[in-house]
Scaffold this motif. Structure first.
Motif, PDB file in Angstrom:
ATOM      1  N   UNK A 143       0.854  -1.182   0.000  1.00  8.72           N
ATOM      2  CA  UNK A 143       0.000   0.000   0.000  1.00  8.72           C
ATOM      3  C   UNK A 143       0.892   1.234   0.000  1.00  8.72           C
ATOM      4  N   UNK A 144       0.570   2.193  -0.846  1.00 12.58           N
ATOM      5  CA  UNK A 144       1.374   3.398  -0.983  1.00 12.58           C
ATOM      6  C   UNK A 144       0.666   4.572  -0.313  1.00 12.58           C
ATOM      7  N   UNK A 145       0.927   4.749   0.980  1.00 11.67           N
ATOM      8  CA  UNK A 145       0.319   5.865   1.704  1.00 11.67           C
ATOM      9  C   UNK A 145       1.048   7.165   1.425  1.00 11.67           C
ATOM     10  N   UNK A 146       2.227   7.066   0.804  1.00 11.37           N
ATOM     11  CA  UNK A 146       2.997   8.261   0.515  1.00 11.37           C
ATOM     12  C   UNK A 146       2.322   9.205  -0.456  1.00 11.37           C
ATOM     13  N   UNK A 147       1.427   8.683  -1.334  1.00  8.92           N
ATOM     14  CA  UNK A 147       0.749   9.551  -2.300  1.00  8.92           C
ATOM     15  C   UNK A 147      -0.172  10.539  -1.599  1.00  8.92           C
ATOM     16  N   UNK A 148      -0.500  10.283  -0.340  1.00  9.24           N
ATOM     17  CA  UNK A 148      -1.351  11.192   0.430  1.00  9.24           C
ATOM     18  C   UNK A 148      -0.517  12.130   1.305  1.00  9.24           C
ATOM     19  N   UNK A 149       0.803  12.068   1.162  1.00 13.80           N
ATOM     20  CA  UNK A 149       1.669  12.922   1.955  1.00 13.80           C
ATOM     21  C   UNK A 149       1.967  12.374   3.338  1.00 13.80           C
ATOM     22  N   UNK A 150       1.692  11.076   3.551  1.00 16.19           N
ATOM     23  CA  UNK A 150       1.894  10.444   4.861  1.00 16.19           C
ATOM     24  C   UNK A 150       3.264   9.775   4.897  1.00 16.19           C
ATOM     25  N   UNK A 151       3.972   9.921   6.018  1.00 14.83           N
ATOM     26  CA  UNK A 151       5.314   9.351   6.141  1.00 14.83           C
ATOM     27  C   UNK A 151       5.300   7.874   6.494  1.00 14.83           C
ATOM     28  N   UNK A 152       4.339   7.447   7.311  1.00 17.62           N
ATOM     29  CA  UNK A 152       4.314   6.047   7.741  1.00 17.62           C
ATOM     30  C   UNK A 152       2.954   5.716   8.333  1.00 17.62           C
ATOM     31  N   UNK A 153       2.715   4.432   8.514  1.00 19.18           N
ATOM     32  CA  UNK A 153       1.474   3.971   9.126  1.00 19.18           C
ATOM     33  C   UNK A 153       1.632   2.525   9.550  1.00 19.18           C
ATOM     34  N   UNK A 154       0.589   1.976  10.141  1.00 17.20           N
ATOM     35  CA  UNK A 154       0.602   0.565  10.544  1.00 17.20           C
ATOM     36  C   UNK A 154      -0.471  -0.162   9.749  1.00 17.20           C
ATOM     37  N   UNK A 155      -0.168  -0.614   8.546  1.00 11.76           N
ATOM     38  CA  UNK A 155      -1.178  -1.244   7.687  1.00 11.76           C
ATOM     39  C   UNK A 155      -1.684  -2.555   8.258  1.00 11.76           C
ATOM     40  N   UNK A 156      -2.952  -2.842   7.977  1.00 15.31           N
ATOM     41  CA  UNK A 156      -3.556  -4.100   8.411  1.00 15.31           C
ATOM     42  C   UNK A 156      -3.407  -5.128   7.301  1.00 15.31           C
ATOM     43  N   UNK A 157      -3.011  -6.320   7.674  1.00 18.09           N
ATOM     44  CA  UNK A 157      -2.748  -7.387   6.711  1.00 18.09           C
ATOM     45  C   UNK A 157      -4.028  -7.776   5.987  1.00 18.09           C
ATOM     46  N   UNK A 158      -3.924  -7.962   4.692  1.00 17.13           N
ATOM     47  CA  UNK A 158      -5.054  -8.456   3.914  1.00 17.13           C
ATOM     48  C   UNK A 158      -5.346  -9.888   4.348  1.00 17.13           C
ATOM     49  N   UNK A 159      -6.596 -10.233   4.694  1.00 18.77           N
ATOM     50  CA  UNK A 159      -6.906 -11.586   5.169  1.00 18.77           C
ATOM     51  C   UNK A 159      -6.385 -12.665   4.225  1.00 18.77           C
ATOM     52  N   UNK A 160      -5.794 -13.692   4.809  1.00 22.90           N
ATOM     53  CA  UNK A 160      -5.264 -14.801   4.023  1.00 22.90           C
ATOM     54  C   UNK A 160      -3.805 -14.632   3.635  1.00 22.90           C
ATOM     55  N   UNK A 161      -3.202 -13.494   3.986  1.00 24.53           N
ATOM     56  CA  UNK A 161      -1.806 -13.249   3.659  1.00 24.53           C
ATOM     57  C   UNK A 161      -0.987 -13.151   4.945  1.00 24.53           C
ATOM     58  N   UNK A 162       0.330 -13.127   4.786  1.00 25.11           N
ATOM     59  CA  UNK A 162       1.209 -13.093   5.954  1.00 25.11           C
ATOM     60  C   UNK A 162       1.720 -11.706   6.274  1.00 25.11           C
ATOM     61  N   UNK A 163       1.728 -10.791   5.270  1.00 30.31           N
ATOM     62  CA  UNK A 163       2.331  -9.488   5.527  1.00 30.31           C
ATOM     63  C   UNK A 163       1.856  -8.466   4.502  1.00 30.31           C
ATOM     64  N   UNK A 164       2.085  -7.192   4.835  1.00 25.93           N
ATOM     65  CA  UNK A 164       1.785  -6.079   3.936  1.00 25.93           C
ATOM     66  C   UNK A 164       2.833  -4.999   4.160  1.00 25.93           C
ATOM     67  N   UNK A 165       3.293  -4.369   3.070  1.00 30.18           N
ATOM     68  CA  UNK A 165       4.303  -3.324   3.142  1.00 30.18           C
ATOM     69  C   UNK A 165       3.673  -1.985   2.784  1.00 30.18           C
ATOM     70  N   UNK A 166       3.892  -0.977   3.623  1.00 33.88           N
ATOM     71  CA  UNK A 166       3.405   0.385   3.358  1.00 33.88           C
ATOM     72  C   UNK A 166       4.586   1.266   2.961  1.00 33.88           C
ATOM     73  N   UNK A 167       4.411   2.006   1.849  1.00 30.08           N
ATOM     74  CA  UNK A 167       5.431   2.939   1.382  1.00 30.08           C
ATOM     75  C   UNK A 167       5.050   4.347   1.815  1.00 30.08           C
ATOM     76  N   UNK A 168       5.955   5.044   2.483  1.00 30.21           N
ATOM     77  CA  UNK A 168       5.698   6.409   2.899  1.00 30.21           C
ATOM     78  C   UNK A 168       6.088   7.410   1.822  1.00 30.21           C
TER      79      UNK A 168
END
Length: 463
Positions: free
Chosen positions: A382-407
């Motif tokens: 998930x690219x939260x950086x397009x909204x001007x956000x530096x970081x966040x704590x993304x919630x994992x998509x059900x059925x997956x092991x991880x998710x990466x957020x780009x600031x």
């Protein structure tokens, strides 16, 4: 002979769908596989093809109604009927449908996803109706019209209209204003009805616009409708994508024990690489950006850290490790958050990943993401950086092991080769399921992704 068509299971296991708009009206003659309606599920907008060639006898739901799977949606008269005061040649319609089937189409339409056959250039004749305009309590005129009605004025042609083309946010606005999009003319050369077209039509009809829409060009269309003047609250039914997303996020948050780690990285080398791609005529058309480079880095890192590309099968008591990457890209749209995925992303080049991400974005923006594209993901970005956000704590998509957020990529002072210099810096946030991934594994994966973004040449050493 009357045949009823019930809302089918659209292949998503969802119990209901909202009727967006009818493409036909009572009395219309329809062909086999002709699109008769658009319905919106919790995942996508889907076109429904007609399972019969005949005359529309009755419509059992109105635009905006939520219809349960198995409920009667439309009735057909297969033995003839009255359309516009004349008998409709149903036999001819059936013959046309049979001819289409002989040309390579199946006799039974595909009711999952976008199974409608290609539309013929000839449109069925529709009965002309009048448009009723009534005054609301606030003396504001509200336009009421059935789908595909035409206004009876000397300036308006009675010829059958083509299906109106518009985006989901524009349809939402038209629905809130009580306007039938079949009556609105598109002002642009593309033929797509815009928000301005709807608002201008509303003004001419005496309706009141309900606010303005702000579209973030870097994101995937987030529409916000402001309340009418004087209203202190606005209530919106919880359904569609918002309902599905809420259920999925709650299930994930209270099932998988989330851990989030952060790492801030100097991505100046990647920024310079992207700039060089834009200057290269052979690569400029691919529009390679930070998202594509991050996607490539993730695919490479998952090959070395497969724990983050796995799933927890509680029913079987097993950990399922995937040897392929179906890379989910979280997309914020006017309908809410969707996470379609790029199949076998590990096999794609950087340019191919950029093309796939752009296609995914354009499809999501139009609300036309097929349901199958939102199933079977193994890892998400998930690219939260397009909204001007530096970081966040993304919630994992059900059925997956991880998710990466780009600031967001920030130009700021940073230590570089023993000195302080202005560098491009961004923060990565990795959330992972602690049942599947230990802290050491998650940290090493994040460091490896950051390493590629810091020094893109390192990708040459990985496989």
């Amino acid at each position: 002979m009357i045949e009823e068509f019930r809302l089918p299971d659209l292949g998503e296991g969802l119990p209901e769908a909202e009727l967006v708009q009818w493409m036909v009206a009572e009395g219309d003659t329809v062909k086999l596989n002709q699109t008769i309606a658009e319905v919106e599920t919790a995942k996508a907008i889907v076109e429904l093809p007609s399972p019969h060639a005949g005359v529309v006898k009755a419509l059992h739901a109105a635009a905006g109604d939520v219809v349960e799977v198995g409920a009667v949606l439309i009735s057909f008269d297969l033995g003839g009927g009255d359309a516009g005061g004349a008998k409709v040649p149903v036999a001819e319609a059936r013959a046309e449908g049979a001819a289409e089937a002989d040309a390579g189409e199946k006799a039974q339409p595909n009711l999952v996803g976008y199974g409608a056959a290609p539309r013929s250039s000839a449109r069925p004749q529709r009965r002309a109706r009048s448009v009723a305009v009534r005054a609301a309590a606030s003396d504001t005129a509200v336009l009421e019209a059935a789908p595909h009605d035409v206004i009876h004025t000397p300036e308006v042609s009675e010829a059958p209209r083509e299906r109106p083309r518009s985006t989901p946010p524009v349809r939402a606005l038209a629905k809130q204003l009580g306007i039938d999009l079949a009556l609105v003319e598109a002002s642009g050369v593309s033929g797509v009805i815009s928000r301005t077209d709807v608002e201008e039509f509303a003004a001419r009809a005496g309706a009141t616009a309900v606010g303005s829409q702000t579209v973030a060009e870097e994101s995937l269309d987030i529409a916000e409708l402001t309340p009418r003047s004087g209203e202190r609250t606005t209530r919106t039914p919880i359904r569609g994508v918002r309902k599905h997303t809420a259920a999925a996020m709650v299930r994930s948050a209270f099932t998988a024990p989330h851990v989030t780690t952060f790492l801030t990285v100097d991505v100046t080398a990647t920024s310079e690489l992207i700039t060089s791609f834009k200057a290269d005529r052979s690569l400029a058309e691919h529009r390679i950006g930070i998202m594509a480079v991050a996607a490539k880095a993730v695919c490479l890192a998952l090959g070395r850290h497969p724990e983050l590309n796995s799933a927890w099968d509680d029913a079987a008591g097993e950990i399922v490790q995937h040897h392929y990457v179906n890379l989910g890209i979280a997309a914020a749209t006017g309908r809410g958050l969707v996470v379609p995925n790029i199949r076998d992303a590990q096999d794609l080049t950087l340019a191919e990943l950029a093309d796939a991400i752009r296609t995914l974005a354009e499809t999501a923006r139009g609300g036309k993401t097929p349901p199958v594209d939102m199933m079977g993901g193994t890892f998400s970005i998930t690219n939260v950086g397009v909204f001007g956000v530096d970081a966040g704590t993304p919630i994992i998509n059900p059925g997956e092991a991880a998710i990466l957020a780009l600031g967001a990529v920030r130009r700021q002072p940073w230590e570089y080769r023993g000195e302080v210099a202005l560098r491009d810096v961004m923060t990565l946030a990795l959330s992972f399921d602690h049942r599947l991934v230990d802290g050491e594994q998650g940290s090493k994966f994040l460091v490896e992704v950051a390493g590629v973004l810091r020094e893109p040449g390192r990708a040459m050493l990985l496989r």
